[in-house]
Design an enzyme around this catalytic site. Structure first.
Site, PDB file in Angstrom:
ATOM      1  N   VAL A  67       0.887  -0.965   0.143  1.00 26.36           N
ATOM      2  CA  VAL A  67       0.081   0.461   0.424  1.00 26.36           C
ATOM      3  C   VAL A  67       0.836   1.093   0.064  1.00 26.36           C
ATOM      4  CG1 VAL A  67      -1.555   1.275   1.437  1.00 26.36           C
ATOM      5  CG2 VAL A  67      -2.179  -0.858   1.251  1.00 26.36           C
ATOM      6  N   CYS A  68       0.343   2.662  -1.099  1.00 24.97           N
ATOM      7  CA  CYS A  68       1.353   3.562  -0.459  1.00 24.97           C
ATOM      8  C   CYS A  68       0.012   4.163  -0.674  1.00 24.97           C
ATOM      9  CB  CYS A  68       2.503   4.194  -2.107  1.00 24.97           C
ATOM     10  SG  CYS A  68       1.653   3.632  -3.887  1.00 24.97           S
ATOM     11  N   TYR A  69       0.180   6.048  -0.656  1.00 27.77           N
ATOM     12  CA  TYR A  69      -1.009   6.825  -1.065  1.00 27.77           C
ATOM     13  C   TYR A  69      -1.495   6.804  -1.974  1.00 27.77           C
ATOM     14  CZ  TYR A  69       2.872   9.193   1.146  1.00 27.77           C
ATOM     15  OH  TYR A  69       3.603   9.243   2.738  1.00 27.77           O
ATOM     16  N   GLY A  71      -1.254   4.097  -5.151  1.00 21.32           N
ATOM     17  CA  GLY A  71      -1.391   2.946  -5.542  1.00 21.32           C
ATOM     18  C   GLY A  71      -0.187   2.530  -7.599  1.00 21.32           C
ATOM     19  N   PHE A  96      -3.594   4.040  -0.339  1.00 18.67           N
ATOM     20  CA  PHE A  96      -4.248   4.107   1.126  1.00 18.67           C
ATOM     21  C   PHE A  96      -5.680   5.489   0.571  1.00 18.67           C
ATOM     22  CE2 PHE A  96      -4.741   6.731   5.190  1.00 18.67           C
ATOM     23  CZ  PHE A  96      -5.428   5.497   5.797  1.00 18.67           C
TER      24      PHE A  96
END
Length: 109
Positions: A67-69, A71, A96
């Protein structure tokens, strides 16, 4: 035959996995402050200093969701994890931000 690249995962599928108690490793690669302000329950924060521990300790027989900001960065991280020998690696589409927009009640703060 092992997979050679990561897969995309949508938030609805991840929600189902969490609801069903699917064993998985949730890896959040955002900065520490963003992680502390909110993350998917059960996720662990991983950065350059701790990624070695993740590689050494994460179960290789269960899905790993990165998971990042939004995708995007998670795709590169997922591809790198495939290169480390993990075979079931997913990048969360929308990151996220997308998770929080669709599941605000499922954010740990």
């Amino acid at each position: 035959m092992s997979q050679s690249t990561f897969e995309h995962l949508d938030h609805v599928t991840l929600e189902g996995w969490l609801d069903n108690g699917q064993p998985l490793t949730l890896v959040d690669i955002r900065d520490p402050l963003s992680f502390s302000r909110g993350h998917i329950p059960g996720s662990c924060h991983v950065d350059n200093a701790t990624v070695g521990d993740l590689v050494d300790q994460a179960p290789g027989d269960q899905p790993m969701v990165v998971v990042c900001y939004h995708g995007h960065s998670s795709q590169q991280a997922a591809e790198w994890l495939i290169g480390q020998g993990f075979t079931r690696v997913y990048s969360l589409d929308g990151g996220f931000v997308g998770w929080e927009a669709n599941h605000p009640h499922r954010v740990e703060r």
